[in-house]
Design a protein around this motif. Structure first.
Motif, PDB file in Angstrom:
ATOM      1  N   ARG A  22       0.809  -1.221   0.000  1.00 35.31           N
ATOM      2  CA  ARG A  22       0.000   0.000   0.000  1.00 35.31           C
ATOM      3  C   ARG A  22       0.840   1.269   0.000  1.00 35.31           C
ATOM      4  N   ASP A  23       2.047   1.193   0.541  1.00 31.79           N
ATOM      5  CA  ASP A  23       2.868   2.406   0.700  1.00 31.79           C
ATOM      6  C   ASP A  23       4.341   2.041   0.569  1.00 31.79           C
ATOM      7  N   ARG A  24       5.005   2.631  -0.404  1.00 31.01           N
ATOM      8  CA  ARG A  24       6.427   2.329  -0.641  1.00 31.01           C
ATOM      9  C   ARG A  24       7.358   3.123   0.261  1.00 31.01           C
ATOM     10  N   HIS A  25       6.814   4.092   1.002  1.00 34.51           N
ATOM     11  CA  HIS A  25       7.685   5.027   1.703  1.00 34.51           C
ATOM     12  C   HIS A  25       7.755   4.820   3.217  1.00 34.51           C
ATOM     13  N   VAL A  26       6.877   4.025   3.776  1.00 31.16           N
ATOM     14  CA  VAL A  26       6.944   3.755   5.215  1.00 31.16           C
ATOM     15  C   VAL A  26       8.275   3.076   5.533  1.00 31.16           C
ATOM     16  N   LYS A  27       8.959   3.558   6.558  1.00 31.34           N
ATOM     17  CA  LYS A  27      10.208   2.927   6.989  1.00 31.34           C
ATOM     18  C   LYS A  27       9.845   1.733   7.874  1.00 31.34           C
ATOM     19  N   ILE A  28      10.133   0.520   7.401  1.00 33.88           N
ATOM     20  CA  ILE A  28       9.711  -0.698   8.093  1.00 33.88           C
ATOM     21  C   ILE A  28      10.926  -1.449   8.619  1.00 33.88           C
ATOM     22  N   GLN A 285      -6.723  -9.515  10.226  1.00 33.10           N
ATOM     23  CA  GLN A 285      -6.252  -8.431  11.088  1.00 33.10           C
ATOM     24  C   GLN A 285      -5.136  -7.644  10.408  1.00 33.10           C
ATOM     25  N   ALA A 286      -4.207  -8.345   9.767  1.00 33.95           N
ATOM     26  CA  ALA A 286      -3.092  -7.672   9.092  1.00 33.95           C
ATOM     27  C   ALA A 286      -3.591  -6.747   7.990  1.00 33.95           C
ATOM     28  N   SER A 287      -4.606  -7.186   7.258  1.00 33.08           N
ATOM     29  CA  SER A 287      -5.153  -6.356   6.181  1.00 33.08           C
ATOM     30  C   SER A 287      -5.807  -5.092   6.730  1.00 33.08           C
ATOM     31  N   VAL A 288      -6.601  -5.255   7.797  1.00 39.45           N
ATOM     32  CA  VAL A 288      -7.249  -4.098   8.406  1.00 39.45           C
ATOM     33  C   VAL A 288      -6.208  -3.107   8.929  1.00 39.45           C
ATOM     34  N   LEU A 289      -5.206  -3.615   9.628  1.00 41.60           N
ATOM     35  CA  LEU A 289      -4.211  -2.724  10.217  1.00 41.60           C
ATOM     36  C   LEU A 289      -3.377  -2.037   9.136  1.00 41.60           C
ATOM     37  N   ALA A 290      -3.059  -2.751   8.059  1.00 40.68           N
ATOM     38  CA  ALA A 290      -2.314  -2.122   6.963  1.00 40.68           C
ATOM     39  C   ALA A 290      -3.117  -0.978   6.350  1.00 40.68           C
ATOM     40  N   ASP A 291      -4.435  -1.167   6.204  1.00 41.92           N
ATOM     41  CA  ASP A 291      -5.289  -0.088   5.700  1.00 41.92           C
ATOM     42  C   ASP A 291      -5.235   1.128   6.617  1.00 41.92           C
ATOM     43  N   LEU A 292      -5.282   0.897   7.924  1.00 43.20           N
ATOM     44  CA  LEU A 292      -5.295   1.994   8.880  1.00 43.20           C
ATOM     45  C   LEU A 292      -3.950   2.710   8.933  1.00 43.20           C
ATOM     46  N   LEU A 293      -2.867   1.950   8.980  1.00 41.79           N
ATOM     47  CA  LEU A 293      -1.546   2.565   9.144  1.00 41.79           C
ATOM     48  C   LEU A 293      -1.130   3.374   7.924  1.00 41.79           C
ATOM     49  N   THR A 294      -1.533   2.921   6.735  1.00 38.95           N
ATOM     50  CA  THR A 294      -1.137   3.623   5.514  1.00 38.95           C
ATOM     51  C   THR A 294      -2.168   4.651   5.070  1.00 38.95           C
ATOM     52  N   GLY A 295      -3.333   4.646   5.706  1.00 45.12           N
ATOM     53  CA  GLY A 295      -4.394   5.562   5.290  1.00 45.12           C
ATOM     54  C   GLY A 295      -5.151   5.081   4.071  1.00 45.12           C
TER      55      GLY A 295
END
Length: 466
Positions: A22-28, A285-295
Motif C-alpha cells: 500500500r505504501d512504498r515510503h513507510v520505513k519498516i 487483522q493484518a489487512s485491516v491494520l495495513a489499511d489503517l496505518l497507511t491511510g
C-alpha cells in the motif's frame, strides 16, 4: 512513519507485505526471533512427512526484504519496549525507535509439567521439524502427546515417514473442541487405517528414556516423543511493558492496545475477549491494520472472525466450523454418517441459518457451507443438496459452472471465484500463477483442488492448455 514489527511469523510477515503493497515510503523494521525467513506453520506436517522442503513453505522469498526496502533482523529477539522513548531493545543490543509498534509475537507450545518432558520435542517451528526428522530417521517407535490439530498433523507426518506412531489423548475423542463424538470416532478410524495407533482417555504421567508412562504404570514404547498439547499467546514482552494483557494482548477494533502507538495482531492479540489460533483471522487483522496505518482505508475495522478449521494431514479431509456441539433439542441437526467409508457430514441449523458444520472424508461442499456460515443467510429448503453437492441445488467448488463469482474459494486469503477468473483473464494459466497473483492456496492449502478445478474449467471453456 517509522514502523517496527516484532514478530516475523505468519501475522507479522503478512502485515509487512500488506503495508509495503500500500505504501512504498513507510520505513519498516521487523524483528524475528527465528533465523528463518517467514514460513507457513500450517504446512509443517508436510515438512515432517518429507513431502515438502523447508524452502517450499516459505511465505516470502529469500531476498524479499531487501528488494522491498524492509530492514529485517532475523534471529534477533526483542527483549524490552521503552514506551517513554518509543524504542524497542533487542537481545543483540539494537535499539530501534518507532512511531508505530506492532506486536506479532504469536504463540508458544504448551508443555505439560510431567517428569522427563524435557526428553520430548515440541511441534511448532521449522527447527522442531528438523529435530523430529533427525530423530525419526533412527526411531523404531514414536509417541505424539495431544489429539488436537497439531498432534494429528504431527502423527500423520511421522506415519508418512514409515515410523510406527501412537497418538495419546487425554480426552474421550479427538479434536473435542471442533468435533462431536461420532466425528471423532470416524477420524480415529481413518487415522488408524493410515498407520496411526490412537489411545484416547489416557493420561501421560512421565516421559522415560525409551517409553512413555501412563496412569496405572502402563508403558508405551517410544524412541521419539512429540508434544502437541496446544499453544498459548506470547505476551511477556507486552506485560513487561505495562500493556493490558489478559489471555492475549488486549486490542480494540483498530487492533490498538491501550497505548495509542502500539498495536497487536495474530495469535498474541485478544479482540473482544477472544484469541484466535488460526491463520485466517491473523491475515484479516493484518489487512485491516495495513489499511489503517497507511491511510488506504481510514474506516477499516476488525469485527472478529468466523472460524473454519481445516485439518492439514495427507489423505485426511476435514473441515469444521461454528457451533458443532449443539443437540437436536437446541437446533436442527442434519447428518450423514458412513463409518465404513470414513465419511461424516453434519449441519447445525438454528432459525433457518447455518451456525455450524462438520465435513469429514470428503469436503467438496465446504466452499458453499463456508459462504452460508459467513453470511448467515437463509438456507435452501433442500438440506440434502448442501450435504451432497450435485444432488440438490447447492453450488460447489467442484462444479465451477454453478459457482457465483462472489463465492469465496480460498478462505485463508479471502479469494473469490471472480478474482481467480480475472487473474486467469490477465494471463495466469496455472495454479502457481494464480497463487502468485492472489495468494490463493498459500494458507492451509485446502482450496488447491478447487482452484485447479476453476483454472481447468476456464481453460476448457476457451480451448487453451492449462
Amino acid at each position: 512513519m517509522r514502523l517496527v514489527v516484532v514478530g516475523n511469523g505468519m501475522a507479522g510477515a503478512r502485515l509487512v507485505s500488506e503495508v509495503r503493497a500500500r505504501d512504498r515510503h513507510v520505513k519498516i523494521t521487523v524483528f524475528g526471533a527465528e533465523a528463518w525467513q517467514p514460513y507457513n506453520r500450517v504446512l509443517l506436517s508436510n515438512v515432517v512427512a518429507g513431502t515438502s522442503r523447508p524452502d517450499q513453505v516459505r511465505l516470502l522469498g529469500p531476498r524479499w526484504h531487501a528488494e522491498h526496502n524492509v530492514t529485517a533482523h532475523l534471529g534477533v529477539e526483542v527483549t524490552a519496549i521503552d514506551r517513554d522513548a518509543r524504542t524497542v531493545v533487542a537481545a543483540d543490543g539494537t535499539r530501534e525507535p518507532y512511531d508505530v509498534l506492532v506486536l506479532a509475537t504469536g504463540s508458544e507450545p504448551v508443555i505439560p509439567a510431567i517428569p522427563g518432558v524435557e526428553r520430548a520435542t515440541a511441534f511448532r517451528t521449522l527447527d522442531d521439524c528438523d529435530r523430529i526428522r533427525e530423530a525419526a530417521a533412527s526411531a523404531r517407535s514414536a509417541v505424539v502427546i495431544g489429539g488436537g490439530l497439531l498432534g494429528i498433523e504431527a502423527a500423520r507426518g511421522l506415519a508418512g515417514r514409515g515410523v510406527p506412531v501412537t497418538l495419546l489423548h487425554v480426552r474421550d475423542h479427538l479434536m473435542e473442541r471442533q468435533l462431536d463424538a461420532e466425528a471423532g470416532l470416524i477420524l480415529r478410524e481413518t487415522l488408524g487405517s493410515l498407520g496411526v495407533a490412537i489411545r484416547t482417555g489416557v493420561t501421560v504421567t512421565a516421559v522415560r528414556e525409551r517409553h512413555v508412562e501412563l496412569a496405572g504404570e502402563e508403558l508405551v514404547d517410544a524412541d521419539l516423543v512429540v508434544v502437541a498439547c496446544g499453544v498459548r499467546p506470547v505476551v511477556g514482552l507486552a506485560r513487561d511493558a505495562g500493556l493490558e494483557v489478559e489471555r492475549g494482548v488486549v486490542v480494540d477494533d483498530e487492533l490498538r492496545t491501550d497505548d495509542p502507538s502500539i498495536f497487536a495482531v495474530g495469535e498474541c492479540a485478544q479482540h473482544a475477549g477472544r484469541v484466535y489460533g488460526l491463520v485466517a483471522p491473523a491475515w484479516e487483522q493484518a489487512s485491516v491494520l495495513a489499511d489503517l496505518l497507511t491511510g488506504a482505508d481510514k474506516g477499516a475495522r476488525y469485527r472478529g472472525s468466523r472460524l473454519v478449521t481445516r485439518l492439514k494431514a495427507k489423505s485426511v479431509e476435514l473441515a469444521a466450523m461454528g457451533e458443532t456441539h449443539l443437540t437436536d433439542e437446541e437446533a436442527e441437526i442434519v447428518r450423514f454418517s458412513h463409518r465404513h467409508k470414513g465419511t461424516y457430514r453434519k449441519l447445525v441449523i438454528r432459525d433457518g441459518r447455518l451456525v455450524g458444520a462438520i465435513l469429514l472424508g470428503e469436503t467438496s461442499a465446504v466452499g458453499t457451507l463456508t459462504q452460508l456460515f459467513d453470511r448467515g443467510g437463509p438456507l435452501p429448503g433442500d438440506r440434502t443438496g448442501l450435504l451432497f453437492p450435485g444432488v440438490g441445488a447447492a453450488a460447489t467448488a467442484d462444479n465451477p459452472t454453478r459457482m457465483p463469482d462472489s463465492a469465496r474459494v480460498c478462505q485463508c486469503n479471502n479469494v473469490t471465484k471472480g478474482q481467480i477468473r480475472a487473474c486467469w483473464e490477465s494471463g495466469a494459466r496455472d495454479v502457481e500463477a494464480v497463487a502468485a497473483a492472489t495468494r490463493a492456496t498459500t494458507g492451509c492449502g485446502g482450496c488447491r483442488d478447487a482452484v485447479e478445478g476453476i483454472v481447468g474449467w476456464l481453460c476448457e471453456q476457451e480451448g487453451v492448455s492449462a
